[in-house]
Design a protein around this motif. Structure first.
Motif, PDB file in Angstrom:
ATOM      1  N   LEU A 193     110.459 108.114   5.783  1.00 18.00           N
ATOM      2  CA  LEU A 193     110.149 109.546   5.671  1.00 18.00           C
ATOM      3  C   LEU A 193     108.900 109.773   4.808  1.00 18.00           C
ATOM      4  CD1 LEU A 193     113.714 111.092   5.224  1.00 18.00           C
ATOM      5  CD2 LEU A 193     112.215 111.298   7.229  1.00 18.00           C
ATOM      6  N   ARG A 194     108.803 109.039   3.703  1.00 15.39           N
ATOM      7  CA  ARG A 194     107.641 109.155   2.821  1.00 15.39           C
ATOM      8  C   ARG A 194     106.368 108.703   3.541  1.00 15.39           C
ATOM      9  NH1 ARG A 194     110.116 107.474  -1.258  1.00 15.39           N
ATOM     10  NH2 ARG A 194     109.736 105.248  -1.005  1.00 15.39           N
ATOM     11  N   THR A 195     106.474 107.648   4.339  1.00 18.80           N
ATOM     12  CA  THR A 195     105.319 107.150   5.082  1.00 18.80           C
ATOM     13  C   THR A 195     104.849 108.165   6.119  1.00 18.80           C
ATOM     14  OG1 THR A 195     106.068 104.871   4.758  1.00 18.80           O
ATOM     15  CG2 THR A 195     104.472 105.254   6.525  1.00 18.80           C
ATOM     16  N   LEU A 196     105.783 108.781   6.822  1.00 15.86           N
ATOM     17  CA  LEU A 196     105.414 109.824   7.788  1.00 15.86           C
ATOM     18  C   LEU A 196     104.690 110.964   7.084  1.00 15.86           C
ATOM     19  CD1 LEU A 196     108.658 109.846   9.943  1.00 15.86           C
ATOM     20  CD2 LEU A 196     106.369 109.191  10.734  1.00 15.86           C
ATOM     21  N   GLU A 197     105.203 111.357   5.927  1.00 17.56           N
ATOM     22  CA  GLU A 197     104.563 112.427   5.155  1.00 17.56           C
ATOM     23  C   GLU A 197     103.164 112.004   4.697  1.00 17.56           C
ATOM     24  OE1 GLU A 197     105.213 114.554   0.860  1.00 17.56           O
ATOM     25  OE2 GLU A 197     107.007 114.086   2.031  1.00 17.56           O
ATOM     26  N   MET A 225     101.168 109.979   6.110  1.00 19.42           N
ATOM     27  CA  MET A 225     100.269 109.910   7.261  1.00 19.42           C
ATOM     28  C   MET A 225     100.120 111.263   7.961  1.00 19.42           C
ATOM     29  SD  MET A 225     101.247 106.149   8.817  1.00 19.42           S
ATOM     30  CE  MET A 225      99.868 106.139   9.981  1.00 19.42           C
ATOM     31  N   GLU A 226     100.641 112.316   7.305  1.00 17.73           N
ATOM     32  CA  GLU A 226     100.546 113.687   7.803  1.00 17.73           C
ATOM     33  C   GLU A 226     101.149 113.837   9.196  1.00 17.73           C
ATOM     34  OE1 GLU A 226      96.489 114.922   7.308  1.00 17.73           O
ATOM     35  OE2 GLU A 226      96.585 114.705   5.135  1.00 17.73           O
ATOM     36  N   MET A 227     102.319 113.241   9.366  1.00 18.68           N
ATOM     37  CA  MET A 227     103.090 113.376  10.600  1.00 18.68           C
ATOM     38  C   MET A 227     104.288 114.266  10.295  1.00 18.68           C
ATOM     39  SD  MET A 227     102.973 109.492  11.995  1.00 18.68           S
ATOM     40  CE  MET A 227     101.435 108.609  12.195  1.00 18.68           C
ATOM     41  N   ARG A 228     104.476 115.277  11.131  1.00 13.03           N
ATOM     42  CA  ARG A 228     105.519 116.280  10.901  1.00 13.03           C
ATOM     43  C   ARG A 228     106.829 115.840  11.554  1.00 13.03           C
ATOM     44  NH1 ARG A 228     106.766 120.331  14.332  1.00 13.03           N
ATOM     45  NH2 ARG A 228     104.840 119.943  15.470  1.00 13.03           N
ATOM     46  N   VAL A 229     107.883 115.706  10.758  1.00 13.79           N
ATOM     47  CA  VAL A 229     109.196 115.323  11.270  1.00 13.79           C
ATOM     48  C   VAL A 229     109.775 116.498  12.051  1.00 13.79           C
ATOM     49  CG1 VAL A 229     111.551 114.653  10.640  1.00 13.79           C
ATOM     50  CG2 VAL A 229     109.597 113.687   9.402  1.00 13.79           C
ATOM     51  N   VAL A 230     110.197 116.245  13.293  1.00  9.14           N
ATOM     52  CA  VAL A 230     110.774 117.303  14.120  1.00  9.14           C
ATOM     53  C   VAL A 230     112.269 117.101  14.357  1.00  9.14           C
ATOM     54  CG1 VAL A 230     108.614 117.917  15.261  1.00  9.14           C
ATOM     55  CG2 VAL A 230     110.053 116.164  16.277  1.00  9.14           C
ATOM     56  N   ASP A 231     112.771 115.861  14.184  1.00  8.61           N
ATOM     57  CA  ASP A 231     114.197 115.610  14.398  1.00  8.61           C
ATOM     58  C   ASP A 231     114.595 114.316  13.682  1.00  8.61           C
ATOM     59  OD1 ASP A 231     116.762 116.174  15.417  1.00  8.61           O
ATOM     60  OD2 ASP A 231     116.425 114.866  17.143  1.00  8.61           O
ATOM     61  N   GLN A 232     115.821 114.308  13.161  1.00 12.05           N
ATOM     62  CA  GLN A 232     116.374 113.118  12.514  1.00 12.05           C
ATOM     63  C   GLN A 232     117.809 112.939  12.966  1.00 12.05           C
ATOM     64  OE1 GLN A 232     115.998 112.870   8.195  1.00 12.05           O
ATOM     65  NE2 GLN A 232     114.544 114.567   8.244  1.00 12.05           N
ATOM     66  N   THR A 233     118.145 111.722  13.331  1.00 14.88           N
ATOM     67  CA  THR A 233     119.522 111.381  13.660  1.00 14.88           C
ATOM     68  C   THR A 233     119.859 110.149  12.841  1.00 14.88           C
ATOM     69  OG1 THR A 233     119.156 112.147  15.921  1.00 14.88           O
ATOM     70  CG2 THR A 233     121.129 110.839  15.521  1.00 14.88           C
ATOM     71  N   ARG A 234     120.758 110.313  11.873  1.00 12.51           N
ATOM     72  CA  ARG A 234     121.044 109.197  10.966  1.00 12.51           C
ATOM     73  C   ARG A 234     122.526 108.882  10.963  1.00 12.51           C
ATOM     74  NH1 ARG A 234     119.858 108.648   4.517  1.00 12.51           N
ATOM     75  NH2 ARG A 234     120.667 106.534   4.389  1.00 12.51           N
ATOM     76  N   GLY A 235     122.834 107.638  11.303  1.00 13.15           N
ATOM     77  CA  GLY A 235     124.193 107.138  11.205  1.00 13.15           C
ATOM     78  C   GLY A 235     124.320 106.237   9.992  1.00 13.15           C
ATOM     79  N   GLU A 236     125.437 105.529   9.878  1.00 11.85           N
ATOM     80  CA  GLU A 236     125.653 104.661   8.725  1.00 11.85           C
ATOM     81  C   GLU A 236     124.777 103.414   8.756  1.00 11.85           C
ATOM     82  OE1 GLU A 236     129.678 103.773   7.714  1.00 11.85           O
ATOM     83  OE2 GLU A 236     130.328 105.800   8.242  1.00 11.85           O
ATOM     84  N   GLU A 241      97.745 101.870  15.254  1.00  9.55           N
ATOM     85  CA  GLU A 241      98.385 102.899  14.416  1.00  9.55           C
ATOM     86  C   GLU A 241      99.747 102.412  13.918  1.00  9.55           C
ATOM     87  OE1 GLU A 241      97.378 105.974  13.240  1.00  9.55           O
ATOM     88  OE2 GLU A 241      95.415 105.347  13.943  1.00  9.55           O
ATOM     89  N   GLY A 242     100.461 101.673  14.770  1.00  8.19           N
ATOM     90  CA  GLY A 242     101.751 101.124  14.366  1.00  8.19           C
ATOM     91  C   GLY A 242     101.611 100.150  13.211  1.00  8.19           C
ATOM     92  N   GLU A 243     100.563  99.323  13.246  1.00  8.62           N
ATOM     93  CA  GLU A 243     100.328  98.377  12.159  1.00  8.62           C
ATOM     94  C   GLU A 243      99.969  99.110  10.864  1.00  8.62           C
ATOM     95  OE1 GLU A 243      97.455  95.625  13.703  1.00  8.62           O
ATOM     96  OE2 GLU A 243      98.977  94.555  14.861  1.00  8.62           O
ATOM     97  N   ILE A 244      99.196 100.191  10.988  1.00  7.69           N
ATOM     98  CA  ILE A 244      98.873 101.005   9.812  1.00  7.69           C
ATOM     99  C   ILE A 244     100.149 101.605   9.229  1.00  7.69           C
ATOM    100  CG2 ILE A 244      97.735 103.133   9.040  1.00  7.69           C
ATOM    101  CD1 ILE A 244      95.490 102.428  11.091  1.00  7.69           C
ATOM    102  N   PHE A 245     101.009 102.120  10.113  1.00 12.29           N
ATOM    103  CA  PHE A 245     102.279 102.688   9.664  1.00 12.29           C
ATOM    104  C   PHE A 245     103.089 101.640   8.895  1.00 12.29           C
ATOM    105  CE2 PHE A 245     106.797 103.433  10.031  1.00 12.29           C
ATOM    106  CZ  PHE A 245     106.914 104.768   9.684  1.00 12.29           C
ATOM    107  N   HIS A 246     103.227 100.440   9.476  1.00 15.33           N
ATOM    108  CA  HIS A 246     104.013  99.392   8.817  1.00 15.33           C
ATOM    109  C   HIS A 246     103.404  98.968   7.485  1.00 15.33           C
ATOM    110  CE1 HIS A 246     107.410  98.427  11.390  1.00 15.33           C
ATOM    111  NE2 HIS A 246     106.627  98.565  12.451  1.00 15.33           N
ATOM    112  N   GLU A 247     102.088  98.930   7.401  1.00 23.64           N
ATOM    113  CA  GLU A 247     101.448  98.551   6.141  1.00 23.64           C
ATOM    114  C   GLU A 247     101.731  99.603   5.054  1.00 23.64           C
ATOM    115  OE1 GLU A 247      99.604  96.466   3.267  1.00 23.64           O
ATOM    116  OE2 GLU A 247     100.200  95.756   5.256  1.00 23.64           O
ATOM    117  N   ARG A 248     101.644 100.866   5.410  1.00 21.18           N
ATOM    118  CA  ARG A 248     101.940 101.932   4.434  1.00 21.18           C
ATOM    119  C   ARG A 248     103.426 101.953   4.087  1.00 21.18           C
ATOM    120  NH1 ARG A 248      98.033 107.050   5.899  1.00 21.18           N
ATOM    121  NH2 ARG A 248      96.084 105.880   5.699  1.00 21.18           N
ATOM    122  N   LEU A 249     104.265 101.676   5.089  1.00 19.67           N
ATOM    123  CA  LEU A 249     105.693 101.607   4.841  1.00 19.67           C
ATOM    124  C   LEU A 249     106.018 100.485   3.862  1.00 19.67           C
ATOM    125  CD1 LEU A 249     108.601 102.550   5.676  1.00 19.67           C
ATOM    126  CD2 LEU A 249     108.529 100.689   7.319  1.00 19.67           C
TER     127      LEU A 249
END
Length: 128
Positions: free
Chosen positions: A56-60, A62-73, A114-122
């Motif tokens: 969630l912090r990485t999305l924020e 990278m200025e990506m707006r969260v539109v939906d979350q589905t979280r299980g255990e 972009e995926g590699e950038i995401f993973h590096e920031r994550l």
């Protein structure tokens, strides 16, 4: 002989177009990232809850707006949008107590760069 050559070319072309698992698997074993149906996947030595917060912090970041979350255990999905409206999907799966698989797809078919950038920031959000 011409017929044989045509058959070989058509066979190779069909393997390239269909995505032969043997060819794809050979490339996946080389690096630390894996491409699974357009998603860029990586395993992290981190618990599921910590990985979820880092995603969630990485999305924020990278200025990506969260539109939906589905979280299980043990498994969850976050859907977001980039500034240009392109879809972003992050899937998290707990594999063990301190091991989480995180898959990201940026864009409709997956943008590896972009995926590699995401993973590096994550990774930085998780461990720095």
């Amino acid at each position: 002989m011409r017929r044989f050559g045509t058959g070989v070319v058509l066979s190779l072309l069909s393997l390239c177009l269909t995505g032969c698992p043997a060819l794809i698997g050979a490339g996946m074993a080389v690096g630390t990232y894996h491409i699974i149906q357009g998603d860029l996947s990586r395993m992290y030595r981190a618990g599921y809850d910590r990985a979820w917060q880092a995603a969630l912090r990485t999305l924020e970041d990278m200025e990506m707006r969260v539109v939906d979350q589905t979280r299980g255990e043990t498994e969850g999905k976050i859907e977001a949008k980039r500034f240009n409206g392109a879809p972003v999907r992050v899937i998290l799966k707990s594999k063990a107590l301190d091991l989480t698989q995180i898959r990201v797809r940026i864009g409709a078919v997956g943008d590896r760069g972009e995926g590699e950038i995401f993973h590096e920031r994550l990774r930085k959000n998780l461990f720095d």
